[in-house]
Write a protein that holds these residues in place. Structure first.
Motif, PDB file in Angstrom:
ATOM      1  N   LYS A   1       0.823  -1.016  -0.066  1.00 25.49           N
ATOM      2  CA  LYS A   1       0.047   0.115   0.318  1.00 25.49           C
ATOM      3  C   LYS A   1       0.720   1.286  -0.098  1.00 25.49           C
ATOM      4  CE  LYS A   1      -4.659  -2.467   2.768  1.00 25.49           C
ATOM      5  NZ  LYS A   1      -4.065  -2.023   4.316  1.00 25.49           N
ATOM      6  N   PRO A   2       0.232   2.201  -0.683  1.00 26.49           N
ATOM      7  CA  PRO A   2       1.379   3.526  -0.980  1.00 26.49           C
ATOM      8  C   PRO A   2       1.862   3.838   0.495  1.00 26.49           C
ATOM      9  CG  PRO A   2      -0.634   4.014  -2.080  1.00 26.49           C
ATOM     10  CD  PRO A   2      -1.084   2.324  -1.083  1.00 26.49           C
ATOM     11  N   GLU A   3       0.753   3.652   1.634  1.00 21.70           N
ATOM     12  CA  GLU A   3       1.198   4.515   2.911  1.00 21.70           C
ATOM     13  C   GLU A   3       2.476   3.923   3.608  1.00 21.70           C
ATOM     14  OE1 GLU A   3      -3.029   2.494   3.524  1.00 21.70           O
ATOM     15  OE2 GLU A   3      -2.042   3.525   2.344  1.00 21.70           O
ATOM     16  N   TYR A   4       2.739   2.699   3.528  1.00 19.37           N
ATOM     17  CA  TYR A   4       3.522   1.979   3.600  1.00 19.37           C
ATOM     18  C   TYR A   4       5.399   3.028   2.920  1.00 19.37           C
ATOM     19  CZ  TYR A   4       1.097  -1.784   6.180  1.00 19.37           C
ATOM     20  OH  TYR A   4       0.313  -2.500   7.442  1.00 19.37           O
ATOM     21  N   MET A   5       4.490   2.400   1.693  1.00 17.25           N
ATOM     22  CA  MET A   5       5.942   3.281   0.720  1.00 17.25           C
ATOM     23  C   MET A   5       6.212   4.289   1.227  1.00 17.25           C
ATOM     24  SD  MET A   5       5.047   3.906  -3.263  1.00 17.25           S
ATOM     25  CE  MET A   5       4.458   2.551  -3.342  1.00 17.25           C
ATOM     26  N   GLU A   6       5.276   5.403   1.797  1.00 15.98           N
ATOM     27  CA  GLU A   6       5.363   7.170   2.057  1.00 15.98           C
ATOM     28  C   GLU A   6       6.672   6.140   3.277  1.00 15.98           C
ATOM     29  OE1 GLU A   6       2.664   9.598   2.537  1.00 15.98           O
ATOM     30  OE2 GLU A   6       1.554   9.047   0.665  1.00 15.98           O
ATOM     31  N   LYS A   7       6.064   5.886   4.811  1.00 18.79           N
ATOM     32  CA  LYS A   7       6.205   5.591   5.883  1.00 18.79           C
ATOM     33  C   LYS A   7       7.635   4.913   5.520  1.00 18.79           C
ATOM     34  CE  LYS A   7       5.121   2.509  10.012  1.00 18.79           C
ATOM     35  NZ  LYS A   7       4.266   1.308  10.419  1.00 18.79           N
TER      36      LYS A   7
ATOM     37  N   VAL B   1       8.868   5.639  -6.475  1.00 23.16           N
ATOM     38  CA  VAL B   1       9.616   3.953  -5.939  1.00 23.16           C
ATOM     39  C   VAL B   1      11.226   4.763  -6.943  1.00 23.16           C
ATOM     40  CG1 VAL B   1       9.922   2.093  -5.623  1.00 23.16           C
ATOM     41  CG2 VAL B   1       8.003   3.319  -5.517  1.00 23.16           C
ATOM     42  N   SER B   2      12.392   4.712  -6.106  1.00 26.16           N
ATOM     43  CA  SER B   2      13.145   4.458  -6.299  1.00 26.16           C
ATOM     44  C   SER B   2      14.467   3.697  -5.808  1.00 26.16           C
ATOM     45  CB  SER B   2      14.446   5.620  -6.153  1.00 26.16           C
ATOM     46  OG  SER B   2      15.259   5.944  -6.435  1.00 26.16           O
ATOM     47  N   VAL B   3      15.460   3.044  -5.710  1.00 23.48           N
ATOM     48  CA  VAL B   3      16.887   2.954  -4.652  1.00 23.48           C
ATOM     49  C   VAL B   3      16.838   3.466  -3.578  1.00 23.48           C
ATOM     50  CG1 VAL B   3      18.791   3.129  -6.281  1.00 23.48           C
ATOM     51  CG2 VAL B   3      18.679   0.760  -4.537  1.00 23.48           C
ATOM     52  N   LEU B   4      17.118   4.753  -4.131  1.00 21.33           N
ATOM     53  CA  LEU B   4      17.472   5.740  -3.277  1.00 21.33           C
ATOM     54  C   LEU B   4      16.725   6.141  -2.731  1.00 21.33           C
ATOM     55  CD1 LEU B   4      18.974   7.968  -6.002  1.00 21.33           C
ATOM     56  CD2 LEU B   4      19.905   6.696  -4.586  1.00 21.33           C
ATOM     57  N   GLY B   5      14.579   5.617  -2.304  1.00 23.43           N
ATOM     58  CA  GLY B   5      14.042   5.696  -1.306  1.00 23.43           C
ATOM     59  C   GLY B   5      14.673   4.839   0.306  1.00 23.43           C
ATOM     60  N   LEU B   6      15.727   4.005   0.054  1.00 26.01           N
ATOM     61  CA  LEU B   6      16.266   3.465   0.768  1.00 26.01           C
ATOM     62  C   LEU B   6      17.158   3.978   2.327  1.00 26.01           C
ATOM     63  CD1 LEU B   6      17.395  -0.322  -0.935  1.00 26.01           C
ATOM     64  CD2 LEU B   6      15.524   0.153   0.687  1.00 26.01           C
ATOM     65  N   MET B   7      17.018   5.730   1.026  1.00 26.16           N
ATOM     66  CA  MET B   7      18.394   6.321   2.614  1.00 26.16           C
ATOM     67  C   MET B   7      17.675   6.768   3.417  1.00 26.16           C
ATOM     68  SD  MET B   7      19.188   9.359   0.108  1.00 26.16           S
ATOM     69  CE  MET B   7      18.520  10.876   1.579  1.00 26.16           C
TER      70      MET B   7
ATOM     71  N   HIS C   1      15.505   3.911   7.585  1.00 26.67           N
ATOM     72  CA  HIS C   1      16.334   3.938   9.135  1.00 26.67           C
ATOM     73  C   HIS C   1      16.213   2.758   9.602  1.00 26.67           C
ATOM     74  CE1 HIS C   1      17.334   7.994   8.098  1.00 26.67           C
ATOM     75  NE2 HIS C   1      16.241   7.980   8.401  1.00 26.67           N
ATOM     76  N   GLU C   2      15.147   2.005  10.244  1.00 21.21           N
ATOM     77  CA  GLU C   2      15.194   0.938  10.439  1.00 21.21           C
ATOM     78  C   GLU C   2      14.940  -0.552   9.968  1.00 21.21           C
ATOM     79  OE1 GLU C   2      11.268   1.076  12.478  1.00 21.21           O
ATOM     80  OE2 GLU C   2      10.800   3.121  12.476  1.00 21.21           O
ATOM     81  N   ASN C   3      15.432  -0.347   8.914  1.00 31.41           N
ATOM     82  CA  ASN C   3      15.890  -1.175   7.714  1.00 31.41           C
ATOM     83  C   ASN C   3      14.640  -2.543   7.582  1.00 31.41           C
ATOM     84  OD1 ASN C   3      17.733  -2.535   6.593  1.00 31.41           O
ATOM     85  ND2 ASN C   3      19.144  -2.466   7.632  1.00 31.41           N
ATOM     86  N   LYS C   4      13.353  -1.805   7.584  1.00 29.51           N
ATOM     87  CA  LYS C   4      11.977  -2.836   6.674  1.00 29.51           C
ATOM     88  C   LYS C   4      12.347  -2.982   5.870  1.00 29.51           C
ATOM     89  CE  LYS C   4       9.944  -2.195  11.106  1.00 29.51           C
ATOM     90  NZ  LYS C   4      10.086  -3.193  12.071  1.00 29.51           N
ATOM     91  N   VAL C   5      12.913  -2.682   4.474  1.00 27.73           N
ATOM     92  CA  VAL C   5      12.601  -3.158   3.915  1.00 27.73           C
ATOM     93  C   VAL C   5      14.103  -3.591   2.775  1.00 27.73           C
ATOM     94  CG1 VAL C   5      12.315  -2.293   0.479  1.00 27.73           C
ATOM     95  CG2 VAL C   5      11.245  -1.302   2.941  1.00 27.73           C
ATOM     96  N   GLN C   6      13.586  -5.259   2.170  1.00 32.00           N
ATOM     97  CA  GLN C   6      14.791  -5.503   1.807  1.00 32.00           C
ATOM     98  C   GLN C   6      14.300  -5.523   0.540  1.00 32.00           C
ATOM     99  OE1 GLN C   6      16.893  -8.584   2.481  1.00 32.00           O
ATOM    100  NE2 GLN C   6      17.877  -7.772   0.163  1.00 32.00           N
TER     101      GLN C   6
END
Length: 177
Positions: A100-106, A115-121, A124-129
């Motif tokens: 869901k978009p809210e998780y993308m924003e969160k 959406v971009s790999v740069l969003g991983l910056m 901070h909690e490392n929730k996305v693999q």
């Protein structure tokens, strides 16, 4: 559309999350080229941008498991079809779907279409693999958004794999789709 080197000179009217991307890349000593354009919401809209960038823009898919407890960012070539069953088997997670978009924003501070790999910056909690289809790595240059879909960046693949991904702190898992 014109390809320019580096960050915009005038940052007025640009979002903080976009400026943070330029700060991040500059802090790593990454050279990049940028193109500003109308919002690109589809892969078709990205085709003209791809030609100007002369870089392969991949699809960036933000996925989750059915329980919405595990999140994944998949980088896959733009022209490659995505079938969840092939990915599910490789990562040991069944019932994958688009998050869901809210998780993308969160987790990534990104909205759909940006959406971009740069969003991983921003994760901070490392929730996305981070998941990378091995075919993404075959090109010399990589194209992506700076967390906003009105600009696109051209980055050397060796900088993405050697400097950016390690600095993001998200160990990528290679997949074959």
């Amino acid at each position: 559309m014109k390809l320019v080197s580096g960050r915009p000179e005038n940052t007025e009217g640009r979002l903080d999350k976009e400026i943070r991307v330029y700060d991040f890349l500059d802090s790593l000593g990454i050279t990049y080229e940028r193109i500003d354009h109308e919002a690109a919401m589809t892969m078709e809209a990205c085709e003209e941008i791809d030609r100007t960038l002369d870089a392969a823009i991949c699809k960036n898919l933000f996925l989750c498991n059915r329980q919405e407890t595990d999140f994944y960012l998949l980088l896959i070539p733009g022209d490659k079809p995505f079938k969840t069953k092939y990915l599910s088997a490789q990562i040991g997670s069944s019932r994958l779907s688009f998050a869901k978009p809210e998780y993308m924003e969160k987790y990534l501070d990104i909205t759909p279409g940006s959406v971009s790999v740069l969003g991983l910056m921003n994760d901070h909690e490392n929730k996305v693999q981070l998941l990378i289809d091995e075919d993404v790595l075959t090109d010399e240059y990589f194209g992506c958004h700076p967390c906003i879909n009105t600009s696109s960046l051209k980055i050397r693949m060796e900088d993405l794999t050697g400097k950016i991904i390690p600095a993001l702190g998200h160990e990528p898992k290679m997949v074959k789709l």
